[in-house]
Design a protein around this motif. Structure first.
Motif, PDB file in Angstrom:
ATOM      1  N   GLY A 165       0.825  -1.206   0.000  1.00 37.66           N
ATOM      2  CA  GLY A 165       0.000   0.000   0.000  1.00 37.66           C
ATOM      3  C   GLY A 165       0.856   1.250   0.000  1.00 37.66           C
ATOM      4  N   SER A 166       0.603   2.143   0.927  1.00 36.61           N
ATOM      5  CA  SER A 166       1.288   3.421   0.998  1.00 36.61           C
ATOM      6  C   SER A 166       2.769   3.242   1.340  1.00 36.61           C
ATOM      7  N   ALA A 167       3.627   3.884   0.544  1.00 31.82           N
ATOM      8  CA  ALA A 167       5.066   3.797   0.783  1.00 31.82           C
ATOM      9  C   ALA A 167       5.443   4.470   2.103  1.00 31.82           C
ATOM     10  N   THR A 168       4.866   5.620   2.364  1.00 33.25           N
ATOM     11  CA  THR A 168       5.189   6.357   3.587  1.00 33.25           C
ATOM     12  C   THR A 168       4.749   5.584   4.825  1.00 33.25           C
ATOM     13  N   THR A 169       3.532   5.049   4.788  1.00 32.95           N
ATOM     14  CA  THR A 169       3.035   4.272   5.927  1.00 32.95           C
ATOM     15  C   THR A 169       3.881   3.024   6.137  1.00 32.95           C
ATOM     16  N   SER A 170       4.290   2.380   5.050  1.00 34.22           N
ATOM     17  CA  SER A 170       5.144   1.194   5.163  1.00 34.22           C
ATOM     18  C   SER A 170       6.448   1.535   5.873  1.00 34.22           C
ATOM     19  N   ASP A 171       7.011   2.702   5.570  1.00 33.11           N
ATOM     20  CA  ASP A 171       8.267   3.098   6.203  1.00 33.11           C
ATOM     21  C   ASP A 171       8.072   3.362   7.692  1.00 33.11           C
ATOM     22  N   LEU A 172       6.943   3.932   8.064  1.00 31.76           N
ATOM     23  CA  LEU A 172       6.661   4.179   9.478  1.00 31.76           C
ATOM     24  C   LEU A 172       6.545   2.857  10.241  1.00 31.76           C
ATOM     25  N   ILE A 173       5.873   1.876   9.629  1.00 29.53           N
ATOM     26  CA  ILE A 173       5.722   0.578  10.285  1.00 29.53           C
ATOM     27  C   ILE A 173       7.062  -0.148  10.352  1.00 29.53           C
ATOM     28  N   TRP A 174       7.854  -0.051   9.268  1.00 29.40           N
ATOM     29  CA  TRP A 174       9.193  -0.634   9.288  1.00 29.40           C
ATOM     30  C   TRP A 174       9.995  -0.082  10.466  1.00 29.40           C
ATOM     31  N   ASN A 175       9.920   1.214  10.672  1.00 31.10           N
ATOM     32  CA  ASN A 175      10.670   1.840  11.759  1.00 31.10           C
ATOM     33  C   ASN A 175      10.178   1.348  13.120  1.00 31.10           C
ATOM     34  N   ALA A 176       8.861   1.173  13.247  1.00 31.61           N
ATOM     35  CA  ALA A 176       8.317   0.697  14.519  1.00 31.61           C
ATOM     36  C   ALA A 176       8.827  -0.715  14.831  1.00 31.61           C
ATOM     37  N   LEU A 177       8.870  -1.576  13.814  1.00 31.04           N
ATOM     38  CA  LEU A 177       9.366  -2.936  14.032  1.00 31.04           C
ATOM     39  C   LEU A 177      10.873  -2.940  14.299  1.00 31.04           C
ATOM     40  N   LYS A 178      11.601  -2.122  13.537  1.00 32.05           N
ATOM     41  CA  LYS A 178      13.042  -2.050  13.714  1.00 32.05           C
ATOM     42  C   LYS A 178      13.394  -1.556  15.112  1.00 32.05           C
ATOM     43  N   THR A 179      12.678  -0.558  15.589  1.00 36.80           N
ATOM     44  CA  THR A 179      12.906  -0.025  16.933  1.00 36.80           C
ATOM     45  C   THR A 179      12.577  -1.072  17.987  1.00 36.80           C
ATOM     46  N   ALA A 180      11.470  -1.807  17.764  1.00 39.65           N
ATOM     47  CA  ALA A 180      11.074  -2.845  18.720  1.00 39.65           C
ATOM     48  C   ALA A 180      12.116  -3.953  18.785  1.00 39.65           C
ATOM     49  N   SER A 181      12.757  -4.260  17.656  1.00 37.90           N
ATOM     50  CA  SER A 181      13.737  -5.346  17.619  1.00 37.90           C
ATOM     51  C   SER A 181      14.984  -5.031  18.441  1.00 37.90           C
ATOM     52  N   ASP A 182      15.182  -3.752  18.770  1.00 38.25           N
ATOM     53  CA  ASP A 182      16.303  -3.387  19.639  1.00 38.25           C
ATOM     54  C   ASP A 182      16.019  -3.749  21.097  1.00 38.25           C
ATOM     55  N   LYS A 183      14.733  -4.003  21.406  1.00 37.98           N
ATOM     56  CA  LYS A 183      14.340  -4.269  22.786  1.00 37.98           C
ATOM     57  C   LYS A 183      13.946  -5.729  23.020  1.00 37.98           C
TER      58      LYS A 183
END
Length: 596
Positions: A363-381
């Motif tokens: 779907g939306s490229a911008t929304t996909s990037d926001l979700i990618w960042n949320a998962l990437k940030t979570a993976s640090d924890k």
């Protein structure tokens, strides 16, 4: 216009207040009554109706739950596993009788259901499949191949003729009504825009669809060969034969064991169970059996506080339009709802790892990037594992790159690493066919960049194309970082090409082939826990919670669930596109790639 908006808002407010009053009264009546658990009699038979789709998970609305206590037990992969596990352990249940007809489920989900049925059979209890006047198709018959016996009425349909996927093209229609598509893309395989440009599929598009069809064919023919004891070549020869008197061929080939009416199948079951011909069969429906607590039938639950959170991300990836847009955002993946669930899992001390089950064409490229960042940030924890379901392509693949490990089923549709922007020039439609005239007054050169009533100038085309190419480079960067590849290595695998899970594993685009259960096991190993419970997200909301915490739009979205036409996919898509921010870049598959 302001007056009418205020008037309509007031009317809606009055209506919602009235609805809330009725619902509050209804909740009170429900709260003052109780319903006993369904009775499971000795010599019981679990009956399962299999038709239509087979989603990974079904989350009923609070309205459904209060009207029907068993609403949360609708057929899905989650409930199928739970009920089959209980049936295998329940001494009162002697067998499972699946009544199936036409199914339209993804092959990834069918494979998972097949595995659950095989696991149930290890209990030694019988598993029968039958069909009705609608008949089997390849999807439903694939699941039937795992049964002890397969039955069919003497005269019904039996679809056994191979697989097909259809393309739809809109070019001629758009020409007739005076709309010119303005398309900007990267990647020779990015066929999402082909329906608006061509009247037939490109070789690249046909290639990737053929690979998906072939993967489904291998899964199907292997299962049929295993059931019948025939070779795959013999199965293929039958699939290629004229579908005349197919039921006769099915009996001769061993596809179907007996031609019987339902009452005759009941007699077979009586004989199997050693009861008399006049004795009643103690059947219990799938939905009712779902209310039986696992512990009551000997299915133990680990006595631990440790949890693996499983977040179901299902639907197109869309911007969050906010509460003023009256459609159910639960039908889409937004950055807000995914981040909310991730934060809840991260903030829970009992959650040791997170699995995100992705079923999305993008779907939306911008929304996909926001979700990618949320998962990437979570993976640090905490450990984060992406589990790909039926489809995790384009934006669906993009968000998976935020996880530590990526798992896909062999028939998952994934990849499609590419980006495009689709706009329409409606000048001919509005001016020549309808008779509207437009005049633009602007302060700066690109102020009307996304005006659809005039063609793009060469300078404007360069601007949009550059933005699309920039988005593609970001996509390549995200994949390269996740997969340990160079930008050029990813580019060779990208170009918008769609891959099956098996091909993606060979190409290095995913880590492991497996189911959501395998993904959960991997997550637990990464977290260092041996015993754990599953905690599914999003969690079901109670009706009182919705009423007390929701805005009018949230209440409206749940009211929508009462009216089937509001949940029609075409209606949803139209409503989303009408609210689409102009100029949005898209990472999405062309259409619903279905193998039937």
């Amino acid at each position: 216009m302001t007056f009418f908006k205020s008037f309509l808002a007031s009317c809606l407010g009055i209506f919602v207040t009235f609805v809330l009053f009725i619902l509050t009264l209804f909740i009170f009546l429900i709260a003052t009554s109780s319903q006993p658990l369904p009775e499971v009699k000795d010599n019981g038979i679990l009956t399962i109706e299999m038709t239509g789709t087979l989603p990974a998970r079904v989350l009923p609305s609070p309205f459904e739950t209060y009207f029907d206590p068993a609403a949360g037990n609708k057929l899905s992969l989650v409930t199928l596993k739970e009920n089959l596990t209980k049936a295998a352990a329940d001494e009162r249940i002697k067998g499972v009788w699946v009544k199936a007809n036409l199914m339209n489920a993804s092959w990834a989900n069918l494979q998972q259901a097949y595995d659950y049925l095989e696991e149930y059979k290890e209990s030694g209890k019988f598993l029968y499949f039958s069909t009705d006047d609608i008949g089997f198709n390849e999807q439903s018959y694939y699941l039937a191949t795992v049964a002890d016996s397969v039955f069919s009425p003497p005269y019904t349909n039996f679809e056994f003729d191979g697989f097909v996927s259809q393309f739809t093209f809109y070019t001629n229609m758009l020409d007739k009504i005076g709309i010119e598509p303005e398309i900007f893309r990267v990647g020779k395989f990015k066929s999402a825009v082909e329906p608006f440009l061509e009247t037939s599929a490109s070789p690249e598009s046909r290639q990737q669809i053929s690979e998906i069809l072939n993967a489904a064919t291998v899964t199907f023919t292997d299962a049929v060969a295993k059931k019948t004891g025939r070779s795959v070549d013999e199965v293929t020869e039958l699939l290629d034969s004229p579908p005349v008197n197919r039921l006769e061929s099915a009996i001769e080939f061993g596809l179907i064991d007996e031609l019987m009416f339902e009452n005759e199948i009941e007699n077979v079951i009586r004989t199997r169970m050693g009861i008399g011909p006049d004795d009643d069969l103690n059947t219990i429906s799938f939905k009712n059996y779902g209310q039986i607590p696992p512990a009551s039938v000997g299915v133990s639950t680990p006595s631990t506080f440790d949890r693996i959170a499983v977040i179901y991300a299902d639907g197109p990836i869309m911007p969050d339009f906010g509460s003023e847009t009256p459609f159910d955002n639960n039908a889409t993946i937004t950055s807000e709802n995914i981040k909310k669930q991730i934060d809840e899992a991260l903030n829970s001390s009992s959650v040791k790892a997170i699995v995100v089950h992705i079923n999305s064409p993008g779907g939306s490229a911008t929304t996909s990037d926001l979700i990618w960042n949320a998962l990437k940030t979570a993976s640090d924890k905490k450990p984060v594992v992406a589990s790909m379901g039926s489809v995790a392509a384009s934006g669906g693949y993009y968000i998976a790159m935020g996880a530590d490990t990526v798992v896909a089923n062999s028939n998952t549709i994934t990849g499609s690493i590419g980006i495009f922007n689709l706009l329409f020039n409606v000048k001919e439609l509005t001016e020549d066919k309808i008779g509207l005239d437009f005049e633009v007054v602007k302060t700066h050169q690109y102020a009307d960049l996304l005006d659809l009533t005039t063609p793009f100038t060469p300078a404007e085309e360069r601007v949009i194309q550059q933005n699309v190419e920039n988005g593609y480079e970001v996509f390549l960067k995200r994949v390269a970082e996740s997969r340990g590849m160079s930008r050029d290595e990813v580019n060779e695998l990208a170009q918008g090409r769609v891959w099956t899970g098996t091909a993606a594993k060979d190409a290095g685009l995913i880590d492991e082939l497996g189911s959501i259960d395998d993904a959960i096991t991997i997550a637990a190993e990464m977290a260092g826990v041996e015993e754990y419970r599953i905690e599914n997200y999003p969690k079901a909301k109670g009706l009182f919670e919705v009423i007390m915490s929701g805005t009018e739009a949230k209440v409206y979205s749940y009211i929508n669930s009462w009216f089937p036409f509001m949940n029609n996919e075409e209606v949803k898509n139209l409503r989303m596109l009408m609210n689409e921010p102009a100029g949005q870049n898209w990472m999405i598959l062309p259409t619903d790639i279905s193998v039937r």
